[in-house]
Design an enzyme around this catalytic site. Structure first.
Site, mmCIF file in Angstrom:
data_model
loop_
_atom_site.group_PDB
_atom_site.id
_atom_site.type_symbol
_atom_site.label_atom_id
_atom_site.label_comp_id
_atom_site.label_asym_id
_atom_site.label_seq_id
_atom_site.Cartn_x
_atom_site.Cartn_y
_atom_site.Cartn_z
ATOM 1 N N LYS A 113 -19.968 8.888 24.675
ATOM 2 C CA LYS A 113 -20.095 9.492 24.011
ATOM 3 C C LYS A 113 -18.074 8.953 22.817
ATOM 4 C CE LYS A 113 -23.322 11.899 23.759
ATOM 5 N NZ LYS A 113 -24.501 13.764 23.753
ATOM 6 N N ASP B 165 -24.244 15.654 17.389
ATOM 7 C CA ASP B 165 -24.565 17.178 18.368
ATOM 8 C C ASP B 165 -24.307 18.122 17.554
ATOM 9 O OD1 ASP B 165 -25.554 15.192 20.079
ATOM 10 O OD2 ASP B 165 -23.518 14.651 21.235
HETATM 11 P P1 NAP Z 1 -19.572 15.810 30.504
HETATM 12 O O1 NAP Z 1 -18.748 15.999 29.555
HETATM 13 O O2 NAP Z 1 -20.227 15.609 32.005
HETATM 14 O O3 NAP Z 1 -19.154 18.323 30.522
HETATM 15 C C1 NAP Z 1 -20.042 18.307 31.449
HETATM 16 C C2 NAP Z 1 -18.934 20.594 31.134
HETATM 17 O O4 NAP Z 1 -19.718 21.393 32.189
HETATM 18 C C3 NAP Z 1 -17.828 20.103 32.443
HETATM 19 O O5 NAP Z 1 -16.808 20.960 31.602
HETATM 20 C C4 NAP Z 1 -18.072 20.158 34.300
HETATM 21 O O6 NAP Z 1 -17.099 20.898 34.560
HETATM 22 C C5 NAP Z 1 -19.387 21.466 33.796
HETATM 23 N N1 NAP Z 1 -19.890 21.304 35.252
HETATM 24 C C6 NAP Z 1 -20.503 20.241 35.540
HETATM 25 N N2 NAP Z 1 -20.901 20.663 36.681
HETATM 26 C C7 NAP Z 1 -20.491 22.113 36.620
HETATM 27 C C8 NAP Z 1 -21.414 22.937 37.684
HETATM 28 N N3 NAP Z 1 -21.978 23.120 38.648
HETATM 29 N N4 NAP Z 1 -20.823 24.134 37.752
HETATM 30 C C9 NAP Z 1 -19.431 24.551 36.323
HETATM 31 N N5 NAP Z 1 -19.668 23.697 35.488
HETATM 32 C C10 NAP Z 1 -20.046 22.708 35.672
HETATM 33 O O7 NAP Z 1 -21.656 16.322 30.183
HETATM 34 P P2 NAP Z 1 -21.221 16.752 28.244
HETATM 35 O O8 NAP Z 1 -21.804 15.174 27.739
HETATM 36 O O9 NAP Z 1 -20.660 17.742 27.665
HETATM 37 O O10 NAP Z 1 -22.956 17.078 28.777
HETATM 38 C C11 NAP Z 1 -23.103 18.009 29.049
HETATM 39 C C12 NAP Z 1 -24.825 18.945 29.232
HETATM 40 O O11 NAP Z 1 -25.005 19.028 27.511
HETATM 41 C C13 NAP Z 1 -26.199 17.667 29.467
HETATM 42 O O12 NAP Z 1 -26.073 17.468 30.753
HETATM 43 C C14 NAP Z 1 -27.128 18.046 28.914
HETATM 44 O O13 NAP Z 1 -27.668 18.842 29.481
HETATM 45 C C15 NAP Z 1 -26.684 18.981 27.808
HETATM 46 N N6 NAP Z 1 -26.400 18.181 26.107
HETATM 47 C C16 NAP Z 1 -27.371 18.135 26.012
HETATM 48 C C17 NAP Z 1 -28.144 17.401 25.000
HETATM 49 C C18 NAP Z 1 -29.530 17.785 24.043
HETATM 50 O O14 NAP Z 1 -30.039 16.791 22.577
HETATM 51 N N7 NAP Z 1 -30.104 19.296 24.109
HETATM 52 C C19 NAP Z 1 -27.272 16.779 23.896
HETATM 53 C C20 NAP Z 1 -25.780 16.378 24.560
HETATM 54 C C21 NAP Z 1 -25.839 17.153 25.420
HETATM 55 P P3 NAP Z 1 -15.655 20.306 35.288
HETATM 56 O O15 NAP Z 1 -14.936 19.575 33.910
HETATM 57 O O16 NAP Z 1 -15.238 20.824 35.904
HETATM 58 O O17 NAP Z 1 -16.477 18.861 35.874
#
Ligand code: NAP
Length: 459
Positions: A267, A303
């Site tokens: 993204k 989003d």
């Molecule tokens: P991303 O850019 O990879 O960011 C993930 C974030 O979560 C980072 O800040 C990461 O921290 C943190 N994280 C990962 N594992 C963790 C853990 N065990 N404990 C604490 N923090 C943790 O991913 P993203 O695109 O933001 O997406 C995040 C989530 O949003 C996705 O997994 C998805 O389930 C959800 N989502 C849902 C929709 C929907 O339509 N409902 C749409 C988009 C996303 P670090 O920086 O420390 O690694």
């Protein structure tokens, strides 16, 4: 297939429409002409005596009753501003947007007797209306042609070529084929895409899809293909799972792909490959929707709208966002648009601080949650996404009256949602974000406003 021409006055819809109809041996209809026949007076008189609203009602009536068969239709310049008209015009049709620059249009319509819609001098009015209408024109089109330097015959030739040879432009055919050979696709979709690209796709005009790595698990193809069928849109939606977003975007240009939904991990990176990125997506720093029109790739972010919609009644609340990635940036942007007081809590604190400083809000470690006493909590981390069964918050962190929104949607009932439900919180599962963002995305790609109830039913 029906061919509908849209665009501002003076872009040649009627002249080009007649030539296309002639070349294909099918009838031609002009909605403005039908309105005048039905009303028994000219459009300037309808505006003068009954007003613009009455004209728009007549226009909707005419568009709703257009035949669906093989014919060419020229639609009035403002017709696609109404999503109801768009849904009717798009059914079983190829919609072609004819564009031209401000100066060319002003010159072409100087002698017209059409009423002013803004009360401004003509040259100013054209500029204002073009800017206001541009998003609606782009959304409602399958094919966009810039007519500035082209004769009506050349424009008509381009439309007929698209119908006979498909969306890939002649010079891009071979690289497009190489992309298709390289990328893994569902087998049935591969055959359909090949026939669309050879212009033998019968009533199919275009290709859309989701891209990410991974993305083959996505629910989007099932949802979009059902919506395309419901609205009679000549599209296939597939899945382009590939590890390099630059290659997918090049393939999208070569194949004339209409739109892409972009998911993890691209993204942010995809922004660099696009021609135009809208203000919200730029502020968030991420694009999840790419729409192609006339060889130009436009980027949007829906989003944040998917996060905002279920929280609209909580304007001014105190909010905690867990995580500091792409979804967290969209969440912060959405919450700030609702005038909330936002704190970003993250595992990697520097990342949270960087995100917070971009938006002028506060940041801290996840362990400081207890000091915040928020009204709203948004989980924007993958914690709780299958096969993980954990939650970042414990029962004692949650209290009655709190709203807990978990963006994770596999499973719909995450461990955090279960705990929050037991603690008496209001809960919002990640499927809500999916539903609202998909509705906005479909609007960007087609100009059609799908009722929320229909998306819920299909999801
Ligand atoms: P991303 O850019 O990879 O960011 C993930 C974030 O979560 C980072 O800040 C990461 O921290 C943190 N994280 C990962 N594992 C963790 C853990 N065990 N404990 C604490 N923090 C943790 O991913 P993203 O695109 O933001 O997406 C995040 C989530 O949003 C996705 O997994 C998805 O389930 C959800 N989502 C849902 C929709 C929907 O339509 N409902 C749409 C988009 C996303 P670090 O920086 O420390 O690694």
């Amino acid at each position: 297939m029906r061919i509908v021409l849209t665009g501002f006055r003076g872009t040649g819809k009627t002249t080009v429409g007649r030539i296309v109809a002639d070349r294909l041996g099918i009838p031609f209809l002009d909605t403005d002409q039908i309105i005048e026949e039905r009303a028994g007076e000219k459009i300037p008189a309808i505006f003068r005596e009954r007003g613009e609203a009455a004209f728009r009602d007549l226009e909707r009536e005419v568009i709703t009753s257009l035949p669906g068969d093989c014919l060419v239709v020229s639609a009035g310049g403002g017709a696609v501003l109404d999503p109801v008209n768009v849904a009717h015009l798009r059914r079983g049709s190829l919609v072609v947007l004819l564009g031209a620059g401000e100066e060319a249009i002003t010159k072409r319509i100087r002698e017209s007797d059409r009423p002013s819609l803004t009360g401004r001098p003509l040259s100013e009015e054209v500029g204002v209306l073009l800017r206001v209408r541009r998003p609606a024109y782009l959304r409602a089109a399958d094919l966009c042609i810039s007519t500035g330097e082209m004769s009506p015959e050349e424009v008509a030739g381009e439309i007929v070529r698209f119908i006979r040879e498909g969306p890939s432009s002649p010079g891009s055919w071979e690289p497009g084929q190489r992309f298709l050979e390289m990328i893994p696709l569902p087998e049935r979709d591969r055959a359909t895409i090949s026939s669309i690209l050879r212009g033998t796709g019968d009533s199919l005009a275009g290709i859309c899809g989701i891209t990410g790595y991974p993305c083959s698990h996505s629910r989007s193809p099932a949802l979009w293909n059902q919506l395309f069928t419901r609205y009679g849109l000549p599209y296939l939606y597939t899945s382009f799972e590939w590890p390099a977003i630059g290659e997918v975007i090049r393939g999208a240009r070569d194949l004339g792909i209409r739109a892409l939904s972009v998911t993890i991990p691209f993204k942010e990176e995809v922004v660099d490959y696009l021609d135009e990125v809208d203000g919200d997506a730029r502020a968030i720093g991420a694009v999840n929707t790419v729409v192609q029109c006339g060889g130009v790739l436009h980027g949007y972010n829906t989003d944040w709208l998917g996060i905002r919609a279920p929280l609209e009644d909580l304007r001014g609340a105190r909010a905690a966002v867990l995580g500091a990635g792409g979804a967290a940036a969209a969440a912060v942007y959405a919450l700030l648009s609702l005038e909330m007081e936002v704190t970003v809590l993250s595992r990697t604190v520097e990342k949270g601080e960087r995100l917070a400083s971009r938006f002028g809000c506060r940041a801290g470690p996840l362990t400081s949650f207890g000091d915040l006493d928020p009204d709203v909590v948004v989980n924007a981390t993958p914690v709780g996404m299958l096969p993980d069964r954990s939650s970042l918050l414990a029962m004692e962190d949650l209290e009655e009256g709190m709203t807990v929104f978990d963006l994770v949607y596999t499973p719909p009932e995450t461990p955090l949602i279960s705990l929050a439900r037991r603690a008496g919180c209001r809960v919002i599962p990640g499927t809500e974000m999916f539903i609202h963002q998909a509705r906005e995305q479909f609007m960007h790609v087609t100009g059609i406003q799908v009722p929320e109830t229909l998306i819920r039913e299909l999801v």
